[in-house]
Design a protein around this motif. Sequence first.
Motif, mmCIF file in Angstrom:
data_model
loop_
_atom_site.group_PDB
_atom_site.id
_atom_site.type_symbol
_atom_site.label_atom_id
_atom_site.label_comp_id
_atom_site.label_asym_id
_atom_site.label_seq_id
_atom_site.Cartn_x
_atom_site.Cartn_y
_atom_site.Cartn_z
ATOM 1 N N LEU A 57 0.831 -1.200 0.000
ATOM 2 C CA LEU A 57 0.000 0.000 0.000
ATOM 3 C C LEU A 57 0.873 1.262 0.000
ATOM 4 O O LEU A 57 0.582 2.228 -0.716
ATOM 5 N N GLY A 58 1.905 1.274 0.814
ATOM 6 C CA GLY A 58 2.817 2.426 0.857
ATOM 7 C C GLY A 58 3.507 2.655 -0.471
ATOM 8 O O GLY A 58 3.647 3.785 -0.945
ATOM 9 N N LEU A 59 3.942 1.591 -1.095
ATOM 10 C CA LEU A 59 4.601 1.696 -2.401
ATOM 11 C C LEU A 59 3.623 2.207 -3.453
ATOM 12 O O LEU A 59 3.966 3.082 -4.254
ATOM 13 N N GLY A 60 2.405 1.704 -3.409
ATOM 14 C CA GLY A 60 1.381 2.174 -4.342
ATOM 15 C C GLY A 60 1.077 3.653 -4.140
ATOM 16 O O GLY A 60 0.897 4.397 -5.096
ATOM 17 N N PHE A 61 1.021 4.093 -2.882
ATOM 18 C CA PHE A 61 0.770 5.500 -2.573
ATOM 19 C C PHE A 61 1.896 6.382 -3.133
ATOM 20 O O PHE A 61 1.647 7.411 -3.749
ATOM 21 N N LEU A 62 3.152 5.969 -2.925
ATOM 22 C CA LEU A 62 4.296 6.742 -3.438
ATOM 23 C C LEU A 62 4.288 6.826 -4.961
ATOM 24 O O LEU A 62 4.559 7.882 -5.542
ATOM 25 N N ILE A 63 3.964 5.726 -5.588
ATOM 26 C CA ILE A 63 3.905 5.731 -7.075
ATOM 27 C C ILE A 63 2.785 6.664 -7.523
ATOM 28 O O ILE A 63 2.959 7.443 -8.471
ATOM 29 N N TRP A 103 3.289 9.996 -9.701
ATOM 30 C CA TRP A 103 2.658 10.008 -11.029
ATOM 31 C C TRP A 103 1.874 11.290 -11.263
ATOM 32 O O TRP A 103 1.818 11.791 -12.370
ATOM 33 N N ARG A 104 1.274 11.831 -10.220
ATOM 34 C CA ARG A 104 0.458 13.048 -10.360
ATOM 35 C C ARG A 104 1.313 14.251 -10.700
ATOM 36 O O ARG A 104 0.839 15.193 -11.308
ATOM 37 N N ARG A 105 2.548 14.277 -10.269
ATOM 38 C CA ARG A 105 3.409 15.442 -10.514
ATOM 39 C C ARG A 105 3.890 15.390 -11.885
ATOM 40 O O ARG A 105 4.072 15.756 -12.804
#
Length: 122
Positions: free
Chosen positions: A110-116, A120-122
Motif C-alpha cells: 500500500l505504501g509503495l502504491g501511494f508513493l507511485i 505520477w500526479r506530478r
Amino acid sequence: MNETAKNAAQSEADDKAYARLEKDLTAVKNDIADLSQQISDAVTALGVIAQSQARRGLRNARANVDSLMSDASDRAGAVANAAQDAASSVGDTLADVIDERPVATLAFALGLGFLIGVTWRR
C-alpha cells in the motif's frame, strides 16, 4: 686488281660480320623470349601460392568466427541461466516474506502504491 681484291675481301668480311651480328641478335631475342616465359611462369606460381594462402586465411578466419560465436552463445546461455536463477531466488524470497509476514507485506504494498501514485500526479 689489287684494289678490287681488297674491296672483295672487305665485302666478304662485312658479310661475315653482318651474319654473326644477325646470329647474335637472334640469340638475344630468343633469350629475351625465354626470360619472358620464365617471368610469366614465376608470376603464375606466385599467384597460385597467394591464392592458396588467401584460402587458408579465409578458412582460419571462418573457424575463428565460428569458435567466437560458439563461445558467445555459451556465455549468453550462462548469463540467461544466472538471470533466471536470480529471478527465481527473488521470487522465492518474496513468497517466503509474504507467507511469514502478510500484514507487513500488505502495508508495504500500500505504501509503495501511494508513493507511485503521488509521483505520477506530478
